[in-house]
Write an enzyme that holds these catalytic residues in place. Structure first.
Site, PDB file in Angstrom:
ATOM      1  N   LYS A 114      -7.574 -11.705  17.378  1.00  0.00           N
ATOM      2  CA  LYS A 114      -7.963 -12.397  18.609  1.00  0.00           C
ATOM      3  C   LYS A 114      -6.885 -13.376  19.082  1.00  0.00           C
ATOM      4  O   LYS A 114      -6.656 -13.528  20.277  1.00  0.00           O
ATOM      5  CB  LYS A 114      -9.291 -13.131  18.410  1.00  0.00           C
ATOM      6  CG  LYS A 114     -10.485 -12.192  18.307  1.00  0.00           C
ATOM      7  CD  LYS A 114     -11.796 -12.955  18.276  1.00  0.00           C
ATOM      8  CE  LYS A 114     -12.980 -12.014  18.297  1.00  0.00           C
ATOM      9  NZ  LYS A 114     -14.278 -12.729  18.323  1.00  0.00           N
ATOM     10  N   LYS A 207     -12.975   0.319  18.944  1.00  0.00           N
ATOM     11  CA  LYS A 207     -14.390   0.000  19.074  1.00  0.00           C
ATOM     12  C   LYS A 207     -14.753  -0.237  20.540  1.00  0.00           C
ATOM     13  O   LYS A 207     -13.974  -0.801  21.308  1.00  0.00           O
ATOM     14  CB  LYS A 207     -14.694  -1.261  18.258  1.00  0.00           C
ATOM     15  CG  LYS A 207     -16.166  -1.630  18.174  1.00  0.00           C
ATOM     16  CD  LYS A 207     -16.342  -2.886  17.347  1.00  0.00           C
ATOM     17  CE  LYS A 207     -17.800  -3.328  17.327  1.00  0.00           C
ATOM     18  NZ  LYS A 207     -17.986  -4.587  16.597  1.00  0.00           N
ATOM     19  N   LYS A 210     -16.712  -5.334  25.011  1.00  0.00           N
ATOM     20  CA  LYS A 210     -16.912  -6.021  26.284  1.00  0.00           C
ATOM     21  C   LYS A 210     -15.582  -6.406  26.924  1.00  0.00           C
ATOM     22  O   LYS A 210     -15.486  -6.537  28.138  1.00  0.00           O
ATOM     23  CB  LYS A 210     -17.732  -7.303  26.072  1.00  0.00           C
ATOM     24  CG  LYS A 210     -19.083  -7.122  25.440  1.00  0.00           C
ATOM     25  CD  LYS A 210     -19.695  -8.482  25.105  1.00  0.00           C
ATOM     26  CE  LYS A 210     -21.014  -8.353  24.365  1.00  0.00           C
ATOM     27  NZ  LYS A 210     -21.582  -9.657  23.988  1.00  0.00           N
TER      28      LYS A 210
END
Length: 345
Positions: A114, A207, A210
């Site tokens: 991230k 994956k 969002k």
């Protein structure tokens, strides 16, 4: 204070709830509320580890709560609340910041993913996220945690923190009446189902997310029938027919993903789906898959729309859930303070 079998899990109020969230987590959550004491949380404290617009965050909290309920979570059977309304999460996270070790957090792969190249600019909250996740679980002394594969490392850290807390404060824990010296349980992961890790419709190696810039990569739980059909039609596949057995997925992640999604939707084993569709072309299977998705998602989307039209009712449900969550977490946090050596009134 006996350890009660208890389930805890949560989801961030960021972005639209999508098929990966639903099949990978919520289907299992819905089943577990029939057999377990369940606590489900909208983790808004986790959401602000990256900057959020305040007005958008409030709307997102209500939106994901509506999606939980529309998908089948019953706020009367389960406790459904948003994390920031229960102070024990933040209080216990600080205690765990002092129990957890830097070396443990340095090994967390999700922070590295991230933060990327801007690691020095990442918030301390993003770095310490796993300690807050441990506090979320252990503030209720939860014993079972439905998690995706990407969260297993964080749950292992929660287990390490629980064990170190028990070891560090064993004498105090015993003095507080826990003869075995164990205050926090070792929470167990619950990972089940054919589609626990739903992948992107555009890239079967990633994956469903969002944050993917392409809306075609995911099925949102608010998509209408035409949008679902379009996305499935455009979903990446390969030129070969569908395999007839599970071993035929080698090197074919997109095929495996679509079959896994369908198997979960219709509640059939993957091998049974392959026995039915093996040898056929994707064009025919995609139509069947789109129909199954519409049948599952359309009623949920309609209910989300109805629920979000009454934000006061959503706020009432969250307030009630928060009150019930505090009834469990407050005495546990009080006992933590006693064990650590704090003075409380």
């Amino acid at each position: 204070m006996k350890i009660t079998p208890r389930v805890f899990s949560g989801m961030q109020p960021t972005g639209s709830l999508h098929l990966g969230n639903y099949l990978g987590a919520m289907v299992n959550w819905i089943k577990m509320q029939e057999t377990h004491e369940c606590i489900y949380c909208v983790v808004d404290l986790h959401a602000i580890t990256v900057w959020q617009d305040p007005a958008e965050l409030r709307n997102a909290i209500r939106q994901v709560t509506a999606a939980y309920i529309a998908a089948g979570l019953d706020p009367k059977k389960s406790i459904l609340f948003n994390q920031s309304q229960v102070s024990a999460h933040a209080e216990l996270a600080w205690v765990f910041n002092c129990v957890s070790r830097l070396g443990w957090l340095n090994r967390m792969t999700q922070f590295k993913e991230k933060a990327g190249k801007d690691r020095e600019q990442a918030s301390v909250g993003l770095y310490a996220y796993p300690n807050l996740m441990a506090a979320d679980i252990l503030a209720y002394r939860a014993t079972h945690v439905p998690v995706g594969e990407d969260q297993k490392q964080h749950l292992e850290l929660a287990r390490d923190i629980a064990q170190k807390f028990n070891n560090d404060f064993s004498a105090s824990i015993i003095a507080e009446g826990f003869a075995d010296g164990i205050f926090f349980p070792q929470p167990e992961p619950v990972i089940t189902g054919a589609a626990t890790r739903v992948m992107s419709l555009r890239d079967g190696s990633k994956k469903m997310s969002k944050s993917d810039p392409s809306d075609l990569s995911r099925i949102n739980m608010t998509d209408d029938a035409d949008t679902i059909a379009k996305k499935i039609q455009k979903a990446k596949t390969d030129p070969e027919p569908l395999p007839s057995e599970e071993g035929g997925f080698s090197g074919r992640p997109e095929a495996e993903n679509l079959i896994g999604i369908y198997a979960t939707l219709v509640d059939k084993p993957v091998d049974a789906v392959l026995a039915e569709f093996g040898g056929q072309q994707f064009s025919a299977f995609k139509k069947v898959l789109a129909d199954a998705l519409v049948a599952k998602i359309e009623p949920i989307a309609n209910e989300i729309k109805r629920l979000t039209g009454d934000p006061a009712e959503i706020d009432r449900i969250l307030a009630d859930g928060s009150s019930r969550a505090r009834e469990i977490a407050t005495p546990i946090m009080g006992k933590v303070k006693d064990i650590v050596g704090f003075i409380r009134s």
